[in-house]
Write a protein that holds these residues in place. Sequence first.
Motif, PDB file in Angstrom:
ATOM      1  N   LEU A  42       0.851  -1.186   0.000  1.00 43.90           N
ATOM      2  CA  LEU A  42       0.000   0.000   0.000  1.00 43.90           C
ATOM      3  C   LEU A  42       0.889   1.239   0.000  1.00 43.90           C
ATOM      4  O   LEU A  42       2.083   1.155   0.311  1.00 43.90           O
ATOM      5  CB  LEU A  42      -0.884   0.013   1.254  1.00 43.90           C
ATOM      6  CG  LEU A  42      -1.906  -1.120   1.408  1.00 43.90           C
ATOM      7  CD1 LEU A  42      -2.662  -0.946   2.736  1.00 43.90           C
ATOM      8  CD2 LEU A  42      -2.884  -1.137   0.247  1.00 43.90           C
ATOM      9  N   PRO A  43       0.352   2.404  -0.330  1.00 45.08           N
ATOM     10  CA  PRO A  43       1.145   3.630  -0.200  1.00 45.08           C
ATOM     11  C   PRO A  43       1.747   3.744   1.195  1.00 45.08           C
ATOM     12  O   PRO A  43       1.101   3.426   2.193  1.00 45.08           O
ATOM     13  CB  PRO A  43       0.124   4.737  -0.465  1.00 45.08           C
ATOM     14  CG  PRO A  43      -0.915   4.092  -1.325  1.00 45.08           C
ATOM     15  CD  PRO A  43      -1.005   2.674  -0.848  1.00 45.08           C
ATOM     16  N   ARG A  44       2.984   4.210   1.265  1.00 44.47           N
ATOM     17  CA  ARG A  44       3.680   4.310   2.545  1.00 44.47           C
ATOM     18  C   ARG A  44       3.543   5.691   3.173  1.00 44.47           C
ATOM     19  O   ARG A  44       4.003   5.905   4.296  1.00 44.47           O
ATOM     20  CB  ARG A  44       5.172   3.980   2.368  1.00 44.47           C
ATOM     21  CG  ARG A  44       5.434   2.624   1.739  1.00 44.47           C
ATOM     22  CD  ARG A  44       4.878   1.466   2.539  1.00 44.47           C
ATOM     23  NE  ARG A  44       5.482   1.379   3.852  1.00 44.47           N
ATOM     24  CZ  ARG A  44       6.635   0.742   4.114  1.00 44.47           C
ATOM     25  NH1 ARG A  44       7.291   0.147   3.126  1.00 44.47           N
ATOM     26  NH2 ARG A  44       7.110   0.699   5.329  1.00 44.47           N
ATOM     27  N   SER A  45       2.945   6.617   2.466  1.00 45.42           N
ATOM     28  CA  SER A  45       2.776   7.975   2.991  1.00 45.42           C
ATOM     29  C   SER A  45       1.568   8.612   2.330  1.00 45.42           C
ATOM     30  O   SER A  45       1.079   8.144   1.282  1.00 45.42           O
ATOM     31  CB  SER A  45       4.022   8.830   2.709  1.00 45.42           C
ATOM     32  OG  SER A  45       4.151   9.070   1.307  1.00 45.42           O
ATOM     33  N   LEU A  46       1.089   9.697   2.916  1.00 49.56           N
ATOM     34  CA  LEU A  46      -0.012  10.440   2.313  1.00 49.56           C
ATOM     35  C   LEU A  46       0.392  10.967   0.942  1.00 49.56           C
ATOM     36  O   LEU A  46      -0.424  11.000   0.018  1.00 49.56           O
ATOM     37  CB  LEU A  46      -0.433  11.593   3.227  1.00 49.56           C
ATOM     38  CG  LEU A  46      -1.581  12.463   2.720  1.00 49.56           C
ATOM     39  CD1 LEU A  46      -2.859  11.652   2.536  1.00 49.56           C
ATOM     40  CD2 LEU A  46      -1.838  13.637   3.673  1.00 49.56           C
ATOM     41  N   GLU A  47       1.636  11.368   0.783  1.00 45.23           N
ATOM     42  CA  GLU A  47       2.099  11.865  -0.505  1.00 45.23           C
ATOM     43  C   GLU A  47       1.941  10.791  -1.590  1.00 45.23           C
ATOM     44  O   GLU A  47       1.424  11.063  -2.678  1.00 45.23           O
ATOM     45  CB  GLU A  47       3.559  12.295  -0.416  1.00 45.23           C
ATOM     46  CG  GLU A  47       4.099  12.836  -1.737  1.00 45.23           C
ATOM     47  CD  GLU A  47       5.563  13.188  -1.676  1.00 45.23           C
ATOM     48  OE1 GLU A  47       5.952  14.208  -2.276  1.00 45.23           O
ATOM     49  OE2 GLU A  47       6.336  12.432  -1.050  1.00 45.23           O
ATOM     50  N   GLN A  48       2.366   9.564  -1.301  1.00 44.62           N
ATOM     51  CA  GLN A  48       2.231   8.490  -2.283  1.00 44.62           C
ATOM     52  C   GLN A  48       0.760   8.212  -2.580  1.00 44.62           C
ATOM     53  O   GLN A  48       0.397   7.943  -3.728  1.00 44.62           O
ATOM     54  CB  GLN A  48       2.914   7.232  -1.765  1.00 44.62           C
ATOM     55  CG  GLN A  48       4.430   7.306  -1.711  1.00 44.62           C
ATOM     56  CD  GLN A  48       5.051   6.001  -1.247  1.00 44.62           C
ATOM     57  OE1 GLN A  48       4.379   4.987  -1.089  1.00 44.62           O
ATOM     58  NE2 GLN A  48       6.367   6.018  -1.004  1.00 44.62           N
TER      59      GLN A  48
END
Length: 519
Positions: free
Chosen positions: A394-400
């Motif tokens: 899954l995305p590792r950050s809100l940015e991703q």
Amino acid sequence: MNQRNFEKLSRELQAKHVKYMLASYVDIHGVSKSKFVPISHLAEMMQGSELCTGAALDGVPQDVSDEEVSPHPDPQSVLILPWRPDVAWFASDLYCEGMSFEACSRTIFKRVLAQASDMGYQFNFGIEPEFFLLNQTGESEFIPIGPRDSLAKPAYDVRSTLDSFELLEEIVMKLNGLGYDVYSFDHEDGNGQFEIDFRYFDGLTMADRFVFFRLLLQETAHQHGYFASFMPKPFSDRAGSGAHYNMSLADRNSGKNLFECDDDPRGCSLSEIGYCFIGGILKHLPALCAVVSPTVNSYKRLIKEGSMSGFTWAPVFACFGNNNRTNSLRVPLGGGRVELRAADISSNPYLGGAMVLAAGLEGIRDQLDPGLPHTDNMYLKSDEELNQLGVSYLPRSLEQAIDAFEKDPLSRQVMGDLMFRTYVDFKRGEWEEYHNHVSDWEVNRYLKFFWRSCAKKPQDLRTQAVRSSIWRGISDGSACFPDPRPVEFCENQCDSHADVLHGHTSQQCSHHWQGKRSG
């Protein structure tokens, strides 16, 4: 509704001693907003008399010069505040200039629900909210409300729950008085963390009631001098708070659950329609994360380890399985429904519900097959094994997550141009603000990083020297510089702090340092 209906509703509410009303709508976070309106003006309020400046709120895209938005209440959604029984709350749709406001969260969800209805489906929706009940004892000190709530593994602990039982019972009684039908509540894996489970509703009713649920928890805890936290991961060494989405589709006319299946060859008791629904969610899951895990802090929860009790129970991989909590999507025991575990307690249920339902419907239309369910502990898989299985993170950050959201065509299709651009810009701003902030962790780690490397005693540096760079003192004591030569500490472990700080070289003091040249 006509004037006669308004008068009837007013009489019914006044018979219950209601004096004021709230035409509630939400901001981008799913937080209830409203003016207070006396009951004598019910008819006007129901027709949108109350005007609000969207520019004053987060993510209600208006300029200060625009005409105000007006909430139009849904009379079927009315709830009387149990902690303030002279006030009635209505979920509302926003209008502007006499037309439905495109960027209203509730309206966005209703558009997707209408698509499901056109396909012959009713969306059944349940949310399992986890939250913390905390007491603030200092400016930045927060403790569980239970005096003995300190176990390393507090999940399902009876004693810790009983210590908080007075408040929990009051919350449950208030919910049941409003028809939530609570069927269980328990202590979760964090100190001060609880979950309250109640029955599912149709999609729109569930979203309305989830918004009200958070309001009820906050206000009831506040009356006791505590507060309810809906931060996804308030403590780094404890599990975070999810709000798992449980979903199924029913036949619009008969009400029959179309996800149920008695002879599922994949072993999950799920129908082919249910599997296609999963396939659509998996296709768009990185983009969905931006909405169901919508904060910077959400991604501190989506890790596999970091809780004092061991694993975090949170999803990490974009995969599905049977009754297996290491998948982002699972089919709970008994089948007939799908659970999205990536959703957390901070999500806006209207936007989250809209995006997830739209993805699932696309999976049904396009017959997207998710493959076989993963039944192993996915936390234990190596990256090589995950690659072989075709499973990604899954995305590792809100940015991703926002990057994925912006690139996915489904996002604009569901949100509409105005809310799509507003959501991306707002969340990018949130990420940038976080990224530019210098945290306590950074200060503690780096502010005196090089000074501390020199000032520690030899025995304190032993592990550091072995694992990383080798440091040699300079005799004037002003600084230390990396020495490429490997060293070993003398076994005497001299306690002379000054000798190390002022830097004996291997030539000057073989008692402290034994330099070994490589050539």
